[in-house]
Design an enzyme around this catalytic site. Structure first.
Site, PDB file in Angstrom:
ATOM      1  N   TYR A 144       0.869  -1.183   0.000  1.00 48.02           N
ATOM      2  CA  TYR A 144       0.000   0.000   0.000  1.00 48.02           C
ATOM      3  C   TYR A 144       0.901   1.226   0.000  1.00 48.02           C
ATOM      4  O   TYR A 144       1.898   1.265   0.729  1.00 48.02           O
ATOM      5  CB  TYR A 144      -0.889  -0.013   1.241  1.00 48.02           C
ATOM      6  CG  TYR A 144      -1.752   1.225   1.423  1.00 48.02           C
ATOM      7  CD1 TYR A 144      -1.456   2.159   2.427  1.00 48.02           C
ATOM      8  CD2 TYR A 144      -2.852   1.466   0.606  1.00 48.02           C
ATOM      9  CE1 TYR A 144      -2.255   3.296   2.608  1.00 48.02           C
ATOM     10  CE2 TYR A 144      -3.651   2.600   0.783  1.00 48.02           C
ATOM     11  CZ  TYR A 144      -3.342   3.508   1.788  1.00 48.02           C
ATOM     12  OH  TYR A 144      -4.130   4.622   1.965  1.00 48.02           O
ATOM     13  N   ASP A 239       9.352   3.057  -1.090  1.00 44.03           N
ATOM     14  CA  ASP A 239       8.396   3.755  -0.235  1.00 44.03           C
ATOM     15  C   ASP A 239       8.714   3.402   1.225  1.00 44.03           C
ATOM     16  O   ASP A 239       8.384   2.330   1.698  1.00 44.03           O
ATOM     17  CB  ASP A 239       6.974   3.316  -0.614  1.00 44.03           C
ATOM     18  CG  ASP A 239       5.936   3.897   0.322  1.00 44.03           C
ATOM     19  OD1 ASP A 239       4.736   3.675   0.075  1.00 44.03           O
ATOM     20  OD2 ASP A 239       6.315   4.560   1.307  1.00 44.03           O
ATOM     21  N   LYS A 267       5.218   9.691   8.264  1.00 42.29           N
ATOM     22  CA  LYS A 267       5.129   9.177   9.636  1.00 42.29           C
ATOM     23  C   LYS A 267       6.245   9.696  10.561  1.00 42.29           C
ATOM     24  O   LYS A 267       6.202  10.829  11.011  1.00 42.29           O
ATOM     25  CB  LYS A 267       5.092   7.644   9.572  1.00 42.29           C
ATOM     26  CG  LYS A 267       3.820   7.128   8.855  1.00 42.29           C
ATOM     27  CD  LYS A 267       3.747   5.628   8.837  1.00 42.29           C
ATOM     28  CE  LYS A 267       2.714   5.130   7.878  1.00 42.29           C
ATOM     29  NZ  LYS A 267       1.361   5.046   8.430  1.00 42.29           N
TER      30      LYS A 267
HETATM   31  P1  KE4 Z   1      -0.576   8.605   4.467  1.00 44.26           P
HETATM   32  O1  KE4 Z   1      -1.165   9.307   3.256  1.00 44.26           O
HETATM   33  O2  KE4 Z   1      -1.605   7.790   5.201  1.00 44.26           O
HETATM   34  O3  KE4 Z   1       0.208   9.573   5.370  1.00 44.26           O
HETATM   35  O4  KE4 Z   1       0.558   7.583   3.941  1.00 44.26           O
HETATM   36  C1  KE4 Z   1       0.195   6.630   2.977  1.00 44.26           C
HETATM   37  C2  KE4 Z   1       1.177   5.470   3.051  1.00 44.26           C
HETATM   38  C3  KE4 Z   1       2.155   5.369   2.077  1.00 44.26           C
HETATM   39  N1  KE4 Z   1       3.049   4.362   2.100  1.00 44.26           N
HETATM   40  C4  KE4 Z   1       3.028   3.430   3.087  1.00 44.26           C
HETATM   41  C5  KE4 Z   1       4.047   2.331   3.079  1.00 44.26           C
HETATM   42  C6  KE4 Z   1       2.058   3.508   4.116  1.00 44.26           C
HETATM   43  O5  KE4 Z   1       2.048   2.564   5.093  1.00 44.26           O
HETATM   44  C7  KE4 Z   1       1.115   4.545   4.106  1.00 44.26           C
HETATM   45  C8  KE4 Z   1       0.028   4.675   5.154  1.00 44.26           C
HETATM   46  N2  KE4 Z   1      -0.043   3.643   6.113  1.00 44.26           N
HETATM   47  C9  KE4 Z   1      -1.338   3.414   6.701  1.00 44.26           C
HETATM   48  C10 KE4 Z   1      -1.227   2.233   7.667  1.00 44.26           C
HETATM   49  N3  KE4 Z   1      -1.058   1.040   6.992  1.00 44.26           N
HETATM   50  C11 KE4 Z   1      -1.865   4.631   7.375  1.00 44.26           C
HETATM   51  C12 KE4 Z   1      -3.063   4.393   8.272  1.00 44.26           C
HETATM   52  C13 KE4 Z   1      -4.318   4.886   7.629  1.00 44.26           C
HETATM   53  O6  KE4 Z   1      -4.523   4.666   6.417  1.00 44.26           O
HETATM   54  O7  KE4 Z   1      -5.109   5.483   8.387  1.00 44.26           O
END
Ligand code: KE4
Length: 427
Positions: A144, A239, A267
């Protein structure tokens, strides 16, 4: 452990916000439970609206690696807020954080800050497309990278066929520009490139996949991706939004001894405030507006308050011995869980890398998304609910990672293992 207040807040929230949440995974739907409304957090603990306190292994999905309400981070934020919260102009704090990130990740000669991981990966892909003049991208099933249209795409009928939208609203015409390969299977990547040798702009892959649970790359996989990119003239985007600063003071990619063309972050580098970033060689990054033709922008990109949280978080992480402490806590917890599972004959395996980990209810550690899907999701949901009832807050989905922080203590680990033992009983 009543949750009356959380439930009444949820009723109110669902009238105003879809599902009552601003991000779907918070809805606890994957674990057949109702979300808790958190009202405060400190150190390794969160407290819900009914004053129940939990040892927290979600850590806001990764950012809170130095613990919630860290006094040093908080003091710096208060000072920064007194100087105003946003100017829409460059600030010295952006230079400071840029220097820290670039120093930690030599693959990055230049960096651009944004406000989320999604923005980071979306922008990195646009940059890769702009620099190579190619439209297609290749990602992996189970990985993801945020919710940009090109990334909400699942594999078509065969792994080497063009993608299908994984969400309504994603145009088929765009989805077909995204290939999905099988994680940890270089053959599936080679097969796609052989069919489309001049059309793929980049491969995007998580530094350590955490979005199907923690599924590490097999020996040689990441080096193999770099080789394929070189052979076909595509860029390798790693990523590290989740894995960045989780395995070392830098990126997971450095542990594979590869140099990605672009790295995405989020993060941890925001320390709990909205920050994302992407960076790479100067020759690529200079193609970004205003020095180059590839457009990218953001009102709050590089926000001085968010930069301050990131700077203070990285300062704490950069201190000697921090990762040793993080890994000691993670190892104590994960080996303890494995020992209890063996003693209670609970078919499961714990996979950890650095300070991120996942408990899979399957005998062997999965190597790709298909294998992850064989894990017992119902058992996970039951385990989650039991752990919550024993005061332990883990990620509310079997397809997520849990996170250790510097605020966790040996006593927290002991308490958590007691809860694991109770939760495994007649699971
Ligand atoms: P954000 O747009 O949520 O800040 O980041 C997206 C993203 C991009 N790449 C990786 C590897 C990620 O894990 C994420 C976001 N992670 C999720 C948890 N698996 C965020 C939690 C959520 O969606 O509320």
């Amino acid at each position: 452990m009543g949750t009356k207040k959380s439930q009444s807040l949820l009723r109110e929230a669902t009238k105003l916000i879809p599902g009552g949440v601003n991000s779907p995974v918070r809805a606890f739907s994957a674990v057949g439970s109702k979300p808790l409304f958190i009202k405060k957090a400190s150190g390794a603990r969160v407290t819900d609206a009914d004053n129940n306190t939990y040892i927290d292994y979600v850590g806001s999905w990764g950012p809170m690696i130095v613990g919630h309400a860290n006094p040093k981070v908080g003091a710096a934020l208060k000072r920064a807020i007194d100087r105003g919260t946003s100017y829409g102009a460059p600030t010295e704090s952006e230079i400071t954080l840029a220097k820290m990130v670039i120093e930690a990740m030599p693959a990055m000669e230049m960096v651009r800050f944004v406000s989320s991981g999604t923005e980071a990966t979306m922008s990195a892909i646009r940059l890769a497309r702009g620099v190579t003049g190619r439209d297609r991208i290749l990602k992996f099933e189970g990985c993801y990278h945020g919710h940009a249209d090109s990334l909400l795409v699942k594999a078509g009928s065969g792994a080497a066929t063009l993608g299908m939208p994984s969400s309504p609203g994603v145009p088929k015409s765009l989805a077909k520009e995204t290939y999905n390969a099988i994680y940890n299977d270089l053959g599936s990547v080679e097969k796609i490139f052989k069919k489309d040798p001049k059309g793929i702009s980049c491969i995007i892959v998580e530094g350590i996949p955490g979005n199907m649970g923690v599924v590490p790359p097999v020996e040689g996989f990441m080096k193999g991706l770099k080789k394929i990119c070189k052979k076909y003239g595509a860029l390798l985007i790693v990523d590290e939004v989740m894995s960045g600063f989780r395995l070392c003071y830098g990126g997971a990619h450095q542990t594979y001894d590869i140099v990605p063309d672009l790295v995405c972050l989020g993060k941890v580098i925001g320390g709990g405030l909205p920050v994302g970033a992407f960076g790479g060689r100067a020759s690529i990054m200079k193609q970004l507006s205003p020095t180059g033709p590839v457009y990218q922008a953001g009102t709050l990109s590089g926000n001085p308050i968010a930069m301050t949280a990131g700077i203070e978080t990285l300062k704490i992480l950069a201190k000697r011995g921090q990762y040793k402490k993080l890994f000691k806590l993670t190892d104590a917890l994960t080996s303890g869980i494995a020992e209890i599972a063996a003693r209670r004959s609970v078919e499961s395996c714990v996979v950890k890398r650095g300070s991120m980990f996942t408990l899979f209810f399957t005998a062997e550690p999965p190597q790709n998304f298909t294998e992850v899907c064989k894990a017992d999701l119902k058992k996970f949901a039951k385990y989650f609910r039991r752990m919550l009832s024993h005061g332990i807050y883990i990620a509310p989905s079997a397809f997520e990672a849990s996170f250790m922080s510097l605020a966790h203590t040996d006593k927290d680990i002991a308490k958590t293992l007691e809860a694991v033992d109770k939760s495994f009983t007649r699971l």
